[in-house]
Motif scaffolding. Structure first.
Motif, PDB file in Angstrom:
ATOM      1  N   GLU A  56       0.888  -1.317  -0.048  1.00  0.00           N
ATOM      2  CA  GLU A  56      -0.129  -0.128  -0.008  1.00  0.00           C
ATOM      3  C   GLU A  56       0.812   1.371  -0.032  1.00  0.00           C
ATOM      4  N   GLY A  57       0.678   2.191  -0.975  1.00  0.00           N
ATOM      5  CA  GLY A  57       1.093   3.469  -0.949  1.00  0.00           C
ATOM      6  C   GLY A  57       2.599   3.419  -1.733  1.00  0.00           C
ATOM      7  N   VAL A  58       3.043   2.541  -2.053  1.00  0.00           N
ATOM      8  CA  VAL A  58       4.471   2.388  -2.672  1.00  0.00           C
ATOM      9  C   VAL A  58       4.472   3.388  -3.963  1.00  0.00           C
ATOM     10  N   SER A  59       3.539   2.927  -4.786  1.00  0.00           N
ATOM     11  CA  SER A  59       3.568   3.558  -6.190  1.00  0.00           C
ATOM     12  C   SER A  59       3.166   5.089  -5.888  1.00  0.00           C
ATOM     13  N   GLU A  60       2.664   5.521  -4.971  1.00  0.00           N
ATOM     14  CA  GLU A  60       2.246   6.976  -4.704  1.00  0.00           C
ATOM     15  C   GLU A  60       3.482   7.924  -4.012  1.00  0.00           C
ATOM     16  N   HIS A  61       4.208   7.222  -3.104  1.00  0.00           N
ATOM     17  CA  HIS A  61       5.126   7.855  -2.289  1.00  0.00           C
ATOM     18  C   HIS A  61       6.515   7.351  -2.388  1.00  0.00           C
ATOM     19  N   CYS A  62       6.935   6.545  -3.150  1.00  0.00           N
ATOM     20  CA  CYS A  62       8.339   6.222  -3.493  1.00  0.00           C
ATOM     21  C   CYS A  62       8.655   6.364  -4.748  1.00  0.00           C
ATOM     22  N   LEU A  63       9.935   6.448  -5.036  1.00  0.00           N
ATOM     23  CA  LEU A  63      10.578   6.722  -6.542  1.00  0.00           C
ATOM     24  C   LEU A  63      11.248   5.200  -6.680  1.00  0.00           C
ATOM     25  N   PHE A  64      11.183   5.139  -7.926  1.00  0.00           N
ATOM     26  CA  PHE A  64      11.781   3.702  -8.575  1.00  0.00           C
ATOM     27  C   PHE A  64      12.943   3.982  -9.565  1.00  0.00           C
ATOM     28  N   LEU A  65      14.040   3.102  -9.682  1.00  0.00           N
ATOM     29  CA  LEU A  65      15.080   3.203 -10.324  1.00  0.00           C
ATOM     30  C   LEU A  65      15.091   2.164 -11.677  1.00  0.00           C
ATOM     31  N   ASP A  66      14.099   1.937 -12.234  1.00  0.00           N
ATOM     32  CA  ASP A  66      13.910   1.087 -13.534  1.00  0.00           C
ATOM     33  C   ASP A  66      14.333   1.559 -14.742  1.00  0.00           C
ATOM     34  N   SER A  67      14.439   2.804 -14.930  1.00  0.00           N
ATOM     35  CA  SER A  67      15.095   3.511 -16.210  1.00  0.00           C
ATOM     36  C   SER A  67      15.614   4.699 -16.151  1.00  0.00           C
ATOM     37  N   ALA A  68      16.508   5.008 -16.844  1.00  0.00           N
ATOM     38  CA  ALA A  68      17.014   6.341 -16.810  1.00  0.00           C
ATOM     39  C   ALA A  68      16.214   7.724 -16.565  1.00  0.00           C
ATOM     40  N   ASP A  69      15.058   7.484 -16.940  1.00  0.00           N
ATOM     41  CA  ASP A  69      14.115   8.714 -16.657  1.00  0.00           C
ATOM     42  C   ASP A  69      13.897   8.806 -15.211  1.00  0.00           C
ATOM     43  N   GLN A  70      13.476   7.681 -14.721  1.00  0.00           N
ATOM     44  CA  GLN A  70      13.241   7.530 -13.176  1.00  0.00           C
ATOM     45  C   GLN A  70      14.613   7.869 -12.261  1.00  0.00           C
ATOM     46  N   ALA A  71      15.597   7.438 -12.731  1.00  0.00           N
ATOM     47  CA  ALA A  71      16.838   7.650 -12.052  1.00  0.00           C
ATOM     48  C   ALA A  71      17.114   9.095 -12.404  1.00  0.00           C
ATOM     49  N   GLN A  72      16.842   9.914 -13.176  1.00  0.00           N
ATOM     50  CA  GLN A  72      16.991  11.216 -13.508  1.00  0.00           C
ATOM     51  C   GLN A  72      15.864  12.135 -12.633  1.00  0.00           C
ATOM     52  N   GLN A  73      14.638  11.466 -12.593  1.00  0.00           N
ATOM     53  CA  GLN A  73      13.724  12.168 -11.510  1.00  0.00           C
ATOM     54  C   GLN A  73      14.114  12.163 -10.263  1.00  0.00           C
ATOM     55  N   ALA A  74      14.652  10.768  -9.650  1.00  0.00           N
ATOM     56  CA  ALA A  74      15.221  10.795  -8.528  1.00  0.00           C
ATOM     57  C   ALA A  74      16.471  11.762  -8.034  1.00  0.00           C
ATOM     58  N   TRP A  75      17.496  11.976  -9.160  1.00  0.00           N
ATOM     59  CA  TRP A  75      18.436  13.042  -9.109  1.00  0.00           C
ATOM     60  C   TRP A  75      17.657  14.487  -8.636  1.00  0.00           C
ATOM     61  N   GLU A  76      16.734  14.612  -9.525  1.00  0.00           N
ATOM     62  CA  GLU A  76      16.279  16.104  -9.260  1.00  0.00           C
ATOM     63  C   GLU A  76      15.576  16.247  -7.925  1.00  0.00           C
ATOM     64  N   GLN A  77      15.218  15.231  -7.215  1.00  0.00           N
ATOM     65  CA  GLN A  77      14.711  15.454  -5.727  1.00  0.00           C
ATOM     66  C   GLN A  77      16.002  15.147  -4.784  1.00  0.00           C
ATOM     67  N   ILE A  78      16.821  14.447  -5.143  1.00  0.00           N
ATOM     68  CA  ILE A  78      18.164  14.205  -4.356  1.00  0.00           C
ATOM     69  C   ILE A  78      18.862  15.601  -4.116  1.00  0.00           C
ATOM     70  N   ASN A  79      19.266  16.156  -5.489  1.00  0.00           N
ATOM     71  CA  ASN A  79      19.988  17.274  -5.609  1.00  0.00           C
ATOM     72  C   ASN A  79      19.964  18.484  -4.470  1.00  0.00           C
ATOM     73  N   PRO A  80      18.548  18.730  -4.126  1.00  0.00           N
ATOM     74  CA  PRO A  80      17.991  19.621  -3.135  1.00  0.00           C
ATOM     75  C   PRO A  80      18.472  19.511  -2.136  1.00  0.00           C
ATOM     76  N   LEU A  81      18.342  17.968  -1.482  1.00  0.00           N
ATOM     77  CA  LEU A  81      18.480  17.409  -0.443  1.00  0.00           C
ATOM     78  C   LEU A  81      20.234  17.597  -0.011  1.00  0.00           C
ATOM     79  N   LEU A  82      21.013  17.520  -1.207  1.00  0.00           N
ATOM     80  CA  LEU A  82      22.492  17.483  -1.072  1.00  0.00           C
ATOM     81  C   LEU A  82      22.993  18.999  -0.774  1.00  0.00           C
ATOM     82  N   LYS A  83      22.200  20.081  -1.215  1.00  0.00           N
ATOM     83  CA  LYS A  83      22.411  21.424  -1.274  1.00  0.00           C
ATOM     84  C   LYS A  83      21.870  22.073   0.020  1.00  0.00           C
TER      85      LYS A  83
END
Length: 410
Positions: free
Chosen positions: A121-148
């Motif tokens: 329950e809730g995984v597809s709505e509240h978790c990111l996946f790394l199954d493709s380059a597009d998903q990995a890039q989306q993850a990076w776009e949210q990780i980058n502000p955390l690193l800054k």
């Protein structure tokens, strides 16, 4: 003249069309077509580097358009939507949503697999996946502000298989490197695993060494912890514990896309993998083949080929040779997977590997170089040794001139 259509431009599919294009198309013997919705190829075992901001897109990504021209196969940027076995055709959908029909004499499906959320329950709505380059890039776009950001930020990663372990270690390394630049960001990483150890599919002694390295990197590893549900900013375990985080990523288990289970009656298993015989042919159609993670391929010992990158690479090379035999009127030989061991990157300069049927466990920077060599072997098939040597030199020069973390930290 036969038309060979390959669906999926991952490691297996791209290596296959590279070999077939060089062998057939340049001589005008047969037509080779690759159907792939993305514009660039990224080696899937390195998607965690895209998410962590350490992947070099300029040197390590492959343009399908350019590569198809150099290797004489046709690239169609589209995704497969349906199959008609009687007419020997597939329906494809381009980026604008328009449908068209593509006929084949032989069809190879190599679309890989995706993460399995086990209907949590809730995984597809509240978790990111790394199954493709597009998903990995989306993850990076949210990780980058955390690193800054100043102060401590939290990231939870569910699944301590290869992807989860490598992502946790890479992010921990990036966070440590940023501190050298007198940056105030502090990234706390929690790795959650339902099994009793990390890398549950690998040998126990290797798991322990990887665990020790993760702990040294500051990763909080929680084994025997099953996620009951995901909510915004938190994971709730079966024990009722709540793990809060600024970002949550899911890297647990694998399955194939549901549409594979509805391909004109082809047999599939509970993971939506297409069933094939020992020659990689589907059980119900001799003109359709499946390679990589999307195939359930039997082995002489009664088991099945494990869904791993090296298995996909071996299957691509094997099928390229067997299609040549088939088109020359010869019988096809069975595919037997030769397990070369496992190598897991734990940070940018360290890796742990199991070799010789898990009899030898090795670790250190040398093993990390071995990990990189596996990627270079993949590139060698795509480009040849000359270009790979040039890429290695360019990457070393570029690394000496740039910081480890290549993105803007100001």
């Amino acid at each position: 003249m036969s038309k060979i259509v390959v669906v999926g431009g991952g490691a297996a599919g791209l290596e296959l069309v590279t070999r077939l294009g060089r062998r057939f198309s340049r001589r005008g013997e047969h037509e080779v077509v690759l159907v792939e919705p993305a514009s660039h190829h990224y080696w899937k075992p390195r998607l965690h580097e895209i998410a962590a901001g350490t992947f070099d897109n300029e040197l390590d990504a492959v343009s399908y358009l350019q590569h198809s021209y150099c290797n004489q196969y046709r690239y169609v940027q589209a995704s497969m939507a349906d199959l008609n076995r009687e007419n020997k055709s597939i329906e494809i959908r381009n980026s604008d949503g328009q449908l068209s029909t593509l006929h084949y004499d032989y069809l190879v499906i190599a679309v890989g697999a995706v993460s399995n959320d086990f209907k949590t329950e809730g995984v597809s709505e509240h978790c990111l996946f790394l199954d493709s380059a597009d998903q990995a890039q989306q993850a990076w776009e949210q990780i980058n502000p955390l690193l800054k950001a100043d102060g401590q930020r939290h990231i939870s990663i569910v699944g301590a298989g290869a992807t989860g372990v490598e992502l946790a270690a890479e992010l921990a390394k990036v966070s440590q490197k940023l501190k050298r630049y007198r940056h105030d960001a502090d990234l706390k990483i929690t790795l959650v695993e339902a099994s009793d150890r990390v890398l549950p599919a690998g040998p126990a002694c290797m798991s322990q060494k990887v665990l020790n390295s993760l702990v040294q990197h500051g990763v909080d590893v929680k084994t025997n912890t099953r996620v009951n549900r995901a909510e915004k900013g938190k994971l709730v375990t079966d024990q009722g514990d709540v793990l809060t985080a600024d970002l949550q990523l899911w890297a647990a288990g694998i399955k194939c896309a549901p549409w594979l289970a509805s391909l004109d009656g082809l047999e599939t298993n509970r993971l939506n993998q297409l069933k094939v015989d020992s020659t990689l042919r589907t059980t119900l159609d001799d003109s359709i083949f499946v390679i990589g993670d999307s195939a359930e391929c039997p082995q002489p010992d009664g088991g099945f080929v494990t869904p791993r990158a090296q298995a996909a690479n071996q299957a691509a090379g094997h099928l390229a040779r067997q299609l040549r035999r088939l088109l020359n009127g010869k019988s096809m030989m069975p595919f037997i997977f030769n397990d070369g061991g496992m190598v897991i990157a734990v940070g940018h300069n360290y890796a742990v590997g199991s070799l010789m049927n898990n009899k030898l466990i090795v670790r250190g920077r040398f093993v990390r170089n071995l990990y990189d060599t596996i990627f270079r072997l993949h590139q060698q098939i795509l480009f040849g040794w000359g270009r790979v040597a040039a890429l290695v030199v360019l990457k070393r020069v570029k690394a000496s001139l740039n910081p480890f973390y290549k993105h803007n930290i100001s």
